[in-house]
Write an enzyme that holds these catalytic residues in place. Structure first.
Site, short mmCIF file in Angstrom:
data_model
loop_
_atom_site.label_atom_id
_atom_site.label_comp_id
_atom_site.label_asym_id
_atom_site.label_seq_id
_atom_site.Cartn_x
_atom_site.Cartn_y
_atom_site.Cartn_z
CB SER A 287 -0.92 0.02 1.23
OG SER A 287 -1.81 -1.06 1.21
N1 SAH Z 1 -1.18 -4.61 4.11
C1 SAH Z 1 -0.49 -4.90 2.88
C2 SAH Z 1 -1.36 -4.58 1.68
C3 SAH Z 1 -1.35 -5.71 0.71
S1 SAH Z 1 -2.53 -5.61 -0.61
C4 SAH Z 1 0.84 -4.19 2.81
O1 SAH Z 1 1.09 -3.30 3.62
O2 SAH Z 1 1.64 -4.54 1.96
C5 SAH Z 1 -3.88 -6.55 0.04
C6 SAH Z 1 -3.60 -7.97 0.45
O3 SAH Z 1 -4.87 -8.56 0.77
C7 SAH Z 1 -3.00 -8.85 -0.63
O4 SAH Z 1 -1.81 -9.42 -0.14
C8 SAH Z 1 -4.07 -9.92 -0.88
O5 SAH Z 1 -3.53 -11.19 -1.19
C9 SAH Z 1 -4.81 -9.93 0.43
N2 SAH Z 1 -6.19 -10.47 0.35
C10 SAH Z 1 -7.09 -10.35 -0.65
N3 SAH Z 1 -8.23 -10.98 -0.34
C11 SAH Z 1 -8.05 -11.52 0.91
C12 SAH Z 1 -8.88 -12.31 1.77
N4 SAH Z 1 -10.12 -12.66 1.44
N5 SAH Z 1 -8.37 -12.67 2.98
C13 SAH Z 1 -7.10 -12.30 3.35
N6 SAH Z 1 -6.28 -11.57 2.56
C14 SAH Z 1 -6.74 -11.19 1.36
#
Ligand code: SAH
Length: 213
Positions: free
Chosen positions: A64
């Site tokens: 993010s």
């Molecule tokens: N907090 C992270 C943001 C990653 S983007 C950071 O700081 O890098 C969002 C993440 O949500 C992705 O890794 C994706 O795989 C995950 N995601 C998507 N759907 C999900 C679900 N149903 N349960 C858990 N994680 C999920």
């Protein structure tokens, strides 16, 4: 895993940028100042690590934007020792911010590759979340509920009911809601069946995926 003076200098700039966009919480700004974001990204993107932008990581996901991480974290209104559930561990950067703030973090990731990579990586930097879980964030984590705060770091088509029911009274859910563009939404649990909602403008996230099985 190198963190040089050059990286530290770039982080100072990043802190200034994030502050200029309206983030005032010193603890959050200090976390950004301290966490080596470049180590959370693939080496090809090192030069981009300290721009205030989202970037691709493994498994078609993104780390993010620092401003977004700071904004969501501010909405959580964290106190030390708060029990926080994060949905979407991803690179672990947001998880590291929550660890820096002294919270007890539980974080769920549904991509196995990212779950494994980040589970290995965070302890190397000295970050020890309470639990990293490979699973489906739509279900939350009933066995550890209730939580002071729940932060969803992917775009949710709707607010999953299990997350609402896993909030403490007074607890806060920060969740971007919407399909192509998401509205940052804060839901505060006022009573067993009473919730208050506030909205904070548009953001763009990768989707919170639903399991088909
Ligand atoms: N907090 C992270 C943001 C990653 S983007 C950071 O700081 O890098 C969002 C993440 O949500 C992705 O890794 C994706 O795989 C995950 N995601 C998507 N759907 C999900 C679900 N149903 N349960 C858990 N994680 C999920």
């Amino acid at each position: 895993m190198k963190d040089t003076f050059k990286h530290k200098g770039l982080r100072e700039q990043l802190v200034k940028t994030v502050a200029s966009k309206g983030i005032t919480d010193e603890n959050i700004l200090n976390a950004i100042r301290k966490i080596p974001r470049h180590l959370f990204m693939d080496s090809g993107f090192l030069d981009h690590a300290y721009q205030d932008k989202a970037f691709p990581i493994a498994a078609d996901q993104t780390i993010s934007q620092p401003y977004t991480v700071a904004f969501q974290t501010e909405l959580l209104n964290i106190e030390k020792e708060s029990k926080i559930l994060e949905i979407g561990t991803g690179s672990g950067y947001q998880t590291a911010v929550l660890c820096e703030l002294g919270t007890k973090v539980y974080s769920i990731e549904r991509q196995q590759e990212l779950f494994k990579k980040t589970s290995n990586f965070l302890p190397k930097l000295g970050y020890r979340p309470k639990k990293l879980i490979f699973g489906d964030g739509y279900k939350g984590l009933p066995e550890e509920a209730p939580f002071d705060g729940i932060i969803v770091t992917a775009g949710a088509p709707f607010v999953p009911n299990p997350l609402l029911s896993q909030l403490k009274i007074g607890g806060r859910l920060v969740i971007p809601v919407g399909a192509d563009v998401q509205t940052m939404t804060l839901i505060i649990r006022k009573g067993p069946k009473e919730f208050e909602k506030q909205e904070f403008g548009d953001f763009r996230f990768v989707p919170l995926l639903e399991d088909k099985n």
